[in-house]
Enzyme design. Structure first.
Site, PDB file in Angstrom:
ATOM      1  N   TYR A  25       0.845  -1.202   0.000  1.00  0.00           N
ATOM      2  CA  TYR A  25       0.000   0.000   0.000  1.00  0.00           C
ATOM      3  C   TYR A  25       0.883   1.257   0.000  1.00  0.00           C
ATOM      4  CZ  TYR A  25      -2.931   3.674   2.097  1.00  0.00           C
ATOM      5  OH  TYR A  25      -3.569   4.860   2.371  1.00  0.00           O
ATOM      6  N   SER A 107      -3.771  12.323   8.917  1.00  0.00           N
ATOM      7  CA  SER A 107      -4.704  12.112   7.806  1.00  0.00           C
ATOM      8  C   SER A 107      -6.131  11.903   8.305  1.00  0.00           C
ATOM      9  CB  SER A 107      -4.261  10.865   7.025  1.00  0.00           C
ATOM     10  OG  SER A 107      -5.295  10.427   6.173  1.00  0.00           O
ATOM     11  N   GLN A 128      -5.186  16.914   8.220  1.00  0.00           N
ATOM     12  CA  GLN A 128      -5.458  16.867   6.773  1.00  0.00           C
ATOM     13  C   GLN A 128      -6.898  16.444   6.547  1.00  0.00           C
ATOM     14  OE1 GLN A 128      -5.701  13.507   5.073  1.00  0.00           O
ATOM     15  NE2 GLN A 128      -6.516  14.580   3.289  1.00  0.00           N
ATOM     16  N   TYR A 130      -9.962  15.355   3.946  1.00  0.00           N
ATOM     17  CA  TYR A 130     -10.563  14.954   2.672  1.00  0.00           C
ATOM     18  C   TYR A 130     -12.009  15.422   2.724  1.00  0.00           C
ATOM     19  CZ  TYR A 130      -6.855  11.770   1.042  1.00  0.00           C
ATOM     20  OH  TYR A 130      -5.687  11.233   0.577  1.00  0.00           O
ATOM     21  N   THR A 156      -6.628  18.526   1.152  1.00  0.00           N
ATOM     22  CA  THR A 156      -6.101  17.788  -0.006  1.00  0.00           C
ATOM     23  C   THR A 156      -7.072  17.895  -1.179  1.00  0.00           C
ATOM     24  OG1 THR A 156      -4.896  16.298   1.437  1.00  0.00           O
ATOM     25  CG2 THR A 156      -5.305  15.517  -0.800  1.00  0.00           C
ATOM     26  N   ARG A 165      -4.519   1.619  -7.704  1.00  0.00           N
ATOM     27  CA  ARG A 165      -3.239   0.958  -7.433  1.00  0.00           C
ATOM     28  C   ARG A 165      -3.494  -0.540  -7.517  1.00  0.00           C
ATOM     29  NH1 ARG A 165      -3.568   5.085  -3.590  1.00  0.00           N
ATOM     30  NH2 ARG A 165      -4.406   3.558  -2.150  1.00  0.00           N
ATOM     31  N   LYS A 252      -3.208  21.288  -0.545  1.00  0.00           N
ATOM     32  CA  LYS A 252      -2.276  20.216  -0.926  1.00  0.00           C
ATOM     33  C   LYS A 252      -2.690  19.573  -2.249  1.00  0.00           C
ATOM     34  CE  LYS A 252      -0.326  15.914   0.949  1.00  0.00           C
ATOM     35  NZ  LYS A 252      -0.832  14.821   0.149  1.00  0.00           N
ATOM     36  N   HIS A 276       0.801  13.647  -4.914  1.00  0.00           N
ATOM     37  CA  HIS A 276       0.339  12.615  -3.990  1.00  0.00           C
ATOM     38  C   HIS A 276       1.287  11.409  -3.999  1.00  0.00           C
ATOM     39  CE1 HIS A 276      -3.546  12.065  -1.698  1.00  0.00           C
ATOM     40  NE2 HIS A 276      -3.001  10.889  -1.497  1.00  0.00           N
ATOM     41  N   ARG A 279       0.528   8.674  -6.655  1.00  0.00           N
ATOM     42  CA  ARG A 279      -0.572   7.735  -6.375  1.00  0.00           C
ATOM     43  C   ARG A 279      -1.869   8.118  -7.057  1.00  0.00           C
ATOM     44  NH1 ARG A 279       0.810   4.763  -1.829  1.00  0.00           N
ATOM     45  NH2 ARG A 279      -1.230   4.597  -0.853  1.00  0.00           N
TER      46      ARG A 279
END
Ligand code: FNR
Length: 387
Positions: A25, A107, A128, A130, A156, A165, A252, A276, A279
Site C-alpha cells: 500500500y 490524515s 489533513q 478529505y 487535499t 493501485r 495540498k 500525492h 498515487r
C-alpha cells in the site's frame, strides 16, 4: 541492531516486518507507476554545485513553516492507515515529530483518531482533510480538529476520486485485514507486528467509525469512503471550508501554475506542490520538475511547500534550491515507522537532517534559508522539456 545509514535501510526492514498488504500500500503508485518512479528519478537528474574555502561553521537548518518554528524544513505528510504499518502508528510518528521539532500531519484516513493523537502529544499537530459529500461529517471533523488544538488545516485537493493501485486490489487491502489464506500465511512471518496489533484497540479508521452516519463497523467502511469523497469539490466549497475552519489553511496537491495562481488569489496560507507521491494521476509530471514553474508564477505571493519523491536530505536541499520554502515526507517516515516504530521515525528524521546539514556545508552554505538556484545544476530543458 542493524546500522541505519540511509532511508533505504529503513525501507528494507519495513518490508520485512510489515504485512505485505500494508507495505505494498505504501510502496505503490497508480497504474503504470510512471509518475511514482519519476518523482525519484527526476531528483536524481539534478546535480549540486560544490563550493570550497567558505566558512562552514555555525550551520543552521532551522526555519519556519506558516510562521511556526521548525528544526528543519521537513514536515511529516498525511498518510492514511499509518496505524496499520505499526500499532498506534500515528501516535508514535506524532511523538517522534514533536521531539524533533517538525510538524506532524494527521490524515482523515488515520487509524488513531484526532482525539487520540491530541491526548498523547503536547505540540499542536496539523490535520489533513478529505472533503466528503456528507457536510455534517465535514463540519463535525473540522470542529474536532479545532477542539484538539490543531494549528493548521491541510486540505487535499487531488484525491476526490481514487487513482487505481493494482496491488491494493490484488492484495484485498482492508483495515483491519481480512484473514484469507494468503494473509494468514503472510502474517505467520510477521509475528512482531501481530503481537503489537493485538495489544492495541486501534485497528480501524479512528476518525470515522462511530462519527459518520451509517458506519458502525469497519466492513462497510471501504465502500463508505469510495462513495463518500465529494466529486463536486471546487473553489466555492473550498471557501466554505475555509470559513468553517477559520485558521491557517494549506492547499495540498497543486501541480499546475494556473491552479497555483488560483490558490494564491484565494488567499491560502501555503500550497503543497505535490502529485500525492505518484498515487493519483499517472503520467503527471514529477513535483520537483514542475516546482520551478510554480515558484515563478506565485512564489512572491504564497508560501510554497513541496512533496513527492523525497528520500534524503540531498533531495530536501534540491527542493529548497528550486524555490520551495519547505518540504513534506511521506514514505521516508513510513519506512522508519514500519521498521521500528517511533524510534524508526526518529531515525528517518535524523538521517535526513544529517544529510541536509552536511550537503549544505559541502555546497558552501551555512543557513538553510540561503539555499537557492545557485546551488544546483539542471540538465538542459529540465523544466521546459514538456510544454
Ligand atoms: C499518502 N498521501 C496522502 N495524502 C493525503 O493528503 N491524505 C492521505 O490520507 C494520504 N495517504 C497516503 C498514504 C500513503 C501510503 C502514501 C505513500 C501517501 C500522500 C502523502 O501525503 C504525500 O503527498 C506523499 O507521500 C509524498 O510522496 P513521498 O514522500 O511518499 O514520495
Amino acid at each position: 541492531m542493524a546500522v541505519i545509514t540511509c532511508i533505504e535501510d529503513l525501507k528494507r526492514i519495513h518490508k520485512r516486518r510489515a504485512p505485505k498488504m500494508f507495505y505494498d500500500y505504501a510502496e505503490s503508485g497508480s497504474y503504470t507507476e510512471q509518475t511514482f518512479r519519476e518523482n525519484s528519478s527526476d531528483f536524481a537528474q539534478i546535480r549540486l554545485r560544490q563550493k570550497v574555502a567558505v566558512d562552514m561553521s555555525g550551520r543552521s537548518t532551522a526555519t519556519e513553516m506558516i510562521s511556526q518554528k521548525v528544526t528543519m524544513p521537513v514536515a511529516l505528510a498525511p498518510v492514511g492507515l499509518t496505524g496499520m504499518q505499526c500499532a498506534d502508528g500515528e501516535i508514535k510518528a506524532a511523538r517522534a515529530a514533536e521531539a524533533f521539532g517538525v510538524p506532524f500531519t494527521l490524515s482523515t484516513m488515520s487509524i488513531c483518531s484526532i482525539e487520540d493523537v491530541a491526548t498523547h502529544t503536547k505540540a499542536p499537530f496539523w490535520f489533513q482533510l478529505y472533503v466528503m459529500r456528507d457536510e455534517d461529517f465535514v463540519d463535525a471533523i473540522i470542529e474536532r480538529a479545532k477542539k484538539a488544538g490543531c494549528s493548521a488545516l491541510v486540505l487535499t485537493l487531488d484525491l476526490q476520486i481514487l487513482g487505481q493501485r493494482h496491488k491494493d486490489l490484488k492484495n484485498g487491502l482492508s483495515a483491519p485485514p481480512k484473514f484469507t489464506l494468503p494473509v494468514l500465511l503472510d502474517l505467520a512471518t510477521k509475528w512482531r507486528w501481530g503481537l503489537e496489533m493485538l495489544g492495541t484497540p486501534r485497528r480501524s479508521f479512528g476518525n470515522i467509525v462511530g462519527h459518520a452516519k451509517g458506519v458502525g463497523d469497519t466492513s462497510s467502511l471501504m465502500s463508505w469512503t469510495a462513495e463518500q469523497f465529494d466529486p463536486q469539490l471546487d473553489w466555492n466549497k473550498i471557501a466554505r471550508i475555509r470559513e468553517k475552519w477559520g485558521g491557517k489553511l494549506i492547499l495540498k496537491g497543486i501541480l499546475d501554475a494556473e491552479d497555483a495562481r488560483m490558490a494564491a488569489d484565494f488567499g491560502a496560507d501555503a500550497i503543497i506542490v505535490s502529485n500525492h507521491g505518484g498515487r493519483q494521476l499517472d503520467g503527471a509530471l514529477s513535483a520537483i520538475r514542475i516546482l520551478p514553474e510554480i515558484v515563478a508564477a506565485v512564489g512572491d505571493r504564497i508560501e510554497i511547500h513541496m512533496d513527492s519523491g523525497i528520500r534524503s536530505g540531498q533531495d530536501v536541499l534540491k527542493a529548497l534550491a528550486l524555490g520551495a520554502k519547505s518540504t513534506f515526507i511521506g514514505r521516508a517516515f513510513i519506512y522508519g515507522l514500519g521498521a521500528m516504530g517511533q524510534e524508526g521515525v526518529k531515525r528517518a528524521l535524523e538521517v535526513i537532517h544529517k544529510e541536509l546539514d552536511i550537503t549544505m556545508a559541502l555546497c558552501g552554505e551555512r543557513d538553510v534559508k540561503d539555499l537557492g538556484r545557485h546551488n544546483v545544476l539542471l540538465p538542459e530543458g529540465f523544466t521546459g522539456q514538456y510544454k
